[in-house]
Design a protein around this motif. Structure first.
Motif, PDB file in Angstrom:
ATOM      1  N   GLU A   1      12.855   3.978  -5.213  1.00 56.59           N
ATOM      2  CA  GLU A   1      12.108   3.585  -4.013  1.00 56.59           C
ATOM      3  C   GLU A   1      12.763   2.440  -3.242  1.00 56.59           C
ATOM      4  O   GLU A   1      13.473   1.619  -3.799  1.00 56.59           O
ATOM      5  N   ARG A   2      12.416   2.408  -1.959  1.00 62.11           N
ATOM      6  CA  ARG A   2      12.757   1.304  -1.057  1.00 62.11           C
ATOM      7  C   ARG A   2      14.245   0.944  -1.052  1.00 62.11           C
ATOM      8  O   ARG A   2      14.605  -0.239  -1.170  1.00 62.11           O
TER       9      ARG A   2
ATOM     10  N   TYR B   1       5.688   3.535 -14.009  1.00 60.50           N
ATOM     11  CA  TYR B   1       6.206   2.358 -13.303  1.00 60.50           C
ATOM     12  C   TYR B   1       6.494   1.202 -14.259  1.00 60.50           C
ATOM     13  O   TYR B   1       6.456   0.041 -13.882  1.00 60.50           O
TER      14      TYR B   1
ATOM     15  N   GLY C   1      -1.139   0.534  -4.065  1.00 59.06           N
ATOM     16  CA  GLY C   1      -0.479   1.839  -4.176  1.00 59.06           C
ATOM     17  C   GLY C   1      -0.168   2.427  -2.815  1.00 59.06           C
ATOM     18  O   GLY C   1       0.238   1.723  -1.890  1.00 59.06           O
ATOM     19  N   TRP C   2      -0.387   3.738  -2.673  1.00 57.84           N
ATOM     20  CA  TRP C   2      -0.058   4.417  -1.409  1.00 57.84           C
ATOM     21  C   TRP C   2      -1.091   4.128  -0.327  1.00 57.84           C
ATOM     22  O   TRP C   2      -0.871   4.466   0.841  1.00 57.84           O
TER      23      TRP C   2
ATOM     24  N   GLN D   1       2.459   0.405   5.752  1.00 55.64           N
ATOM     25  CA  GLN D   1       2.897  -0.642   4.823  1.00 55.64           C
ATOM     26  C   GLN D   1       4.318  -1.032   5.206  1.00 55.64           C
ATOM     27  O   GLN D   1       5.162  -0.157   5.431  1.00 55.64           O
TER      28      GLN D   1
ATOM     29  N   ASP E   1       8.625  -3.343  -5.686  1.00 58.06           N
ATOM     30  CA  ASP E   1       8.900  -3.325  -4.242  1.00 58.06           C
ATOM     31  C   ASP E   1       9.941  -4.389  -3.909  1.00 58.06           C
ATOM     32  O   ASP E   1       9.847  -5.527  -4.397  1.00 58.06           O
TER      33      ASP E   1
ATOM     34  N   GLU F   1       3.411  -7.170  -2.004  1.00 53.16           N
ATOM     35  CA  GLU F   1       4.318  -6.023  -2.093  1.00 53.16           C
ATOM     36  C   GLU F   1       5.013  -5.830  -0.751  1.00 53.16           C
ATOM     37  O   GLU F   1       4.715  -6.518   0.225  1.00 53.16           O
TER      38      GLU F   1
ATOM     39  N   TRP G   1       2.218   6.386   4.485  1.00 60.94           N
ATOM     40  CA  TRP G   1       2.472   7.305   3.376  1.00 60.94           C
ATOM     41  C   TRP G   1       1.540   8.507   3.434  1.00 60.94           C
ATOM     42  O   TRP G   1       0.387   8.387   3.849  1.00 60.94           O
TER      43      TRP G   1
HETATM   44  C1  GAL Z   1       3.121   0.998  -3.311  1.00 60.46           C
HETATM   45  C2  GAL Z   1       4.569   0.628  -3.107  1.00 60.46           C
HETATM   46  C3  GAL Z   1       5.358   1.886  -2.899  1.00 60.46           C
HETATM   47  C4  GAL Z   1       5.136   2.782  -4.116  1.00 60.46           C
HETATM   48  C5  GAL Z   1       3.656   3.042  -4.312  1.00 60.46           C
HETATM   49  C6  GAL Z   1       3.371   3.890  -5.531  1.00 60.46           C
HETATM   50  O1  GAL Z   1       2.329  -0.123  -3.533  1.00 60.46           O
HETATM   51  O2  GAL Z   1       4.687  -0.217  -1.996  1.00 60.46           O
HETATM   52  O3  GAL Z   1       6.713   1.582  -2.722  1.00 60.46           O
HETATM   53  O4  GAL Z   1       5.650   2.170  -5.245  1.00 60.46           O
HETATM   54  O5  GAL Z   1       2.978   1.811  -4.437  1.00 60.46           O
HETATM   55  O6  GAL Z   1       2.002   3.986  -5.766  1.00 60.46           O
END
Ligand code: GAL
Length: 376
Positions: free
Chosen positions: A110-111, A136, A282-283, A319, A213, A262, A340
């Motif tokens: 990610e990212r 995770y 999360g998402w 986000q 993140d 985050e 997302w």
């Molecule tokens: C968010 C995060 C994303 C991804 C997601 C997964 O908080 O910013 O990059 O990790 O959670 O649930």
């Protein structure tokens, strides 16, 4: 109507069409098509400007819920005007299933962010990595390198951050206090009153700090920093990288203890450092946060939610992922966020909005459609 007059009208029409193509606006949340007519696939991304071009790197997502996993890798697009994007293909590919590589297909990658090192002449990519089937819990930082902006990038390694080093602002409490057990997850809100009584920092001191993140920032002096949610997301770390940008240097600081920041995105204006961040849900989008500092390693001062008119307190349903300095237009910045779509990851949308400055803080307002001329 006289034929001559009609053709003049048509020609004028054509000319104005061309002009409007050049002035095409940003339309946050809409489908954003590349040169092939496909929705841009670069989520959780960031942009590097190099040699007259912008390069947008992001997570290549696929369809459905499983599309949040790294099934392909990191996608790259290039553009000269930030509107028309050329598909440069997959810059970093995940390794095939069964390869037992740390970036095996089905891992969580990610990212991704890329920076250019003027001394080594290498392009260096960092990303948050969770090896396959571990959820995770890994909280690793991955590094890949290329001789070309668009790749292919070669995966070098992934690991925990700053193993064996205390942060600059370590306290006696960290060095002598009780240490929580490994593998226990502390979600947002479940920390004790004083987050450091948990001492996740000391728990991870030897093996290295967690990093989920993340973002990168290159300062005017060429020093690069890795900014990441650490200590089970509870505390942000800002870490100086080695001169070649491929390792942590051991110099780092903690900020926003127990605030579960985050999605950090850093930029610099008039000598001050700014951060835009989110909470930890999360998402699902949550209310944005912002902060300012005179020195990159702190002290950081929180400035609150920069979004104005965001009645749902969801960062306009997005986000943060990056704050982009517009080239050649000093003081102009663009907020880049992700809307997302966890159920159909590939359909995630991009929310880009102008960043404005009011007093000591920066603010972001919603616009259905806008152009670079709208950034004051
Ligand atoms: C968010 C995060 C994303 C991804 C997601 C997964 O908080 O910013 O990059 O990790 O959670 O649930």
């Amino acid at each position: 109507m006289n034929k001559f007059f009609l053709s003049i009208l048509l020609i004028t029409g054509l000319v104005s069409c061309e002009n409007s193509a050049q002035k095409q606006p940003f339309s946050p949340g809409e489908l954003w098509l590349d040169n092939n007519g496909a929705h841009i696939n670069a989520h959780g991304g960031g942009i590097m400007f190099n040699d007259g071009k912008y390069y947008w790197f992001g997570e290549h997502k696929t369809e459905g819920e499983g599309g949040n996993m790294a099934n392909v890798g990191v996608h790259c697009y290039s553009s000269k005007d930030l509107i028309n994007w050329f598909d440069e293909g997959v810059a970093l590919s995940v390794d095939p299933k069964g390869s037992e590589s740390q970036i095996e297909k089905g891992c969580i990658l990610e990212r991704p962010k890329v920076i250019y090192n003027t001394k080594t002449k290498k392009y260096v990519m960092w990303f948050h990595l969770e090896p396959k089937d571990g959820g995770y819990t890994g909280a690793l930082s991955g590094v890949a390198v290329s001789d070309n902006a668009t790749g292919p990038y070669k995966f070098i390694k992934a690991g925990r951050a700053n193993a064996g080093y205390w942060p600059l602002n370590v306290t006696e409490r960290h060095k002598t206090g009780p240490i929580p057990s490994e593998g226990q997850y502390y979600g947002g809100g479940s920390l004790p009153d004083h987050p450091d009584t948990l001492n996740i920092l000391a728990r991870d001191m030897k093996g290295g700090q967690m990093a989920r993140d993340m973002n990168l920032f290159v300062d005017d002096d060429g020093k690069a920093y890795h900014i990441y949610s650490s200590e089970d997301n509870s505390t942000l770390h800002i870490a100086l990288l080695s001169d070649d940008y491929t390792e942590h240097s051991g110099t780092y600081t903690r900020a926003f203890l127990g605030r579960f920041m985050e999605a950090p995105a850093m930029f610099k204006k008039d000598g001050k450092y700014y951060l835009m961040m989110s909470g930890c849900t999360g998402w699902s989008p949550n209310q944005a946060r912002s902060a300012v500092a005179d020195e990159i390693l702190g002290e950081w001062k929180e400035l609150g939610d920069p979004c104005i008119g965001d009645s749902t307190k969801t960062t306009f349903h997005s986000q943060s992922t990056f704050i982009l300095p517009v080239q050649g237009q000093k003081g102009k910045f663009i907020y880049m966020g992700d809307r997302w779509r966890p159920q159909d990851a590939i359909d995630g949308r991009y929310i880009w909005l102008p960043v404005e400055f009011e007093g000591e803080r920066f603010v972001i307002r919603w616009r259905d459609s806008w152009t670079l001329d709208d950034i004051k």
